[in-house]
Design a protein around this motif. Sequence first.
Motif, short mmCIF file in Angstrom:
data_model
loop_
_atom_site.label_atom_id
_atom_site.label_comp_id
_atom_site.label_asym_id
_atom_site.label_seq_id
_atom_site.Cartn_x
_atom_site.Cartn_y
_atom_site.Cartn_z
N ILE A 103 -0.92 8.20 -1.22
CA ILE A 103 -1.03 9.15 -2.33
C ILE A 103 -0.86 10.55 -1.77
O ILE A 103 -1.71 11.04 -1.03
CB ILE A 103 -2.40 9.03 -3.04
CG1 ILE A 103 -2.63 7.58 -3.49
CG2 ILE A 103 -2.46 9.98 -4.22
CD1 ILE A 103 -4.00 7.37 -4.09
N ILE A 133 -4.93 8.66 2.27
CA ILE A 133 -5.37 7.73 1.24
C ILE A 133 -4.20 6.85 0.78
O ILE A 133 -3.14 7.35 0.42
CB ILE A 133 -5.94 8.48 0.02
CG1 ILE A 133 -7.11 9.36 0.43
CG2 ILE A 133 -6.38 7.48 -1.07
CD1 ILE A 133 -8.33 8.60 0.90
N CYS A 187 -9.46 12.46 1.43
CA CYS A 187 -10.52 11.45 1.54
C CYS A 187 -11.88 12.09 1.27
O CYS A 187 -12.22 13.11 1.87
CB CYS A 187 -10.51 10.83 2.93
SG CYS A 187 -11.86 9.68 3.20
N ARG A 203 -8.30 2.37 -3.63
CA ARG A 203 -7.80 3.41 -2.75
C ARG A 203 -8.53 3.26 -1.43
O ARG A 203 -9.72 2.94 -1.40
CB ARG A 203 -8.02 4.80 -3.34
CG ARG A 203 -9.49 5.14 -3.56
CD ARG A 203 -9.63 6.56 -4.05
NE ARG A 203 -11.05 6.85 -4.32
CZ ARG A 203 -11.51 8.06 -4.61
NH1 ARG A 203 -10.68 9.07 -4.67
NH2 ARG A 203 -12.79 8.26 -4.86
N ASN A 242 -3.00 3.66 -1.90
CA ASN A 242 -3.35 3.03 -3.17
C ASN A 242 -2.71 1.65 -3.21
O ASN A 242 -1.55 1.50 -2.86
CB ASN A 242 -2.84 3.89 -4.32
CG ASN A 242 -3.03 3.20 -5.66
OD1 ASN A 242 -2.10 2.62 -6.19
ND2 ASN A 242 -4.22 3.25 -6.19
N LYS A 279 0.85 -1.19 0.00
CA LYS A 279 0.00 0.00 0.00
C LYS A 279 0.89 1.24 0.00
O LYS A 279 1.81 1.35 0.79
CB LYS A 279 -0.92 0.00 1.22
CG LYS A 279 -1.90 -1.16 1.23
CD LYS A 279 -2.85 -1.06 2.41
CE LYS A 279 -3.86 -2.19 2.37
NZ LYS A 279 -4.83 -2.11 3.49
#
Length: 78
Positions: free
Chosen positions: A11, A25, A16, A36, A27, A8
């Motif tokens: 970003i 967040i 959010c 996401r 990705n 993970k």
Amino acid sequence: MSQEKIKKRFIAGAVCPRCGEMDKIVNYHDSDKNYRECVACGFKDEIRLQSSPQDLETRVNKTEEQKAAEVQVVKLMD
Ligand SMILES: [Zn+2]
């Protein structure tokens, strides 16, 4: 089990849509899909990549757009 191996990535600058927190967040890929997820409130959403050649819906949409473009060209030529 397999989810623990998923990488993970945060970003940078992403906000959010649920709680409004920034830089929360992440990705990540799961199977062939992109997701996401907000680590603050648990918001989760699937990211659909339009450039995916395996997406049949995208192919259909492109075909329809091309047909519409052709119709417009014909009308302009008339
Ligand atoms: Zn959130």
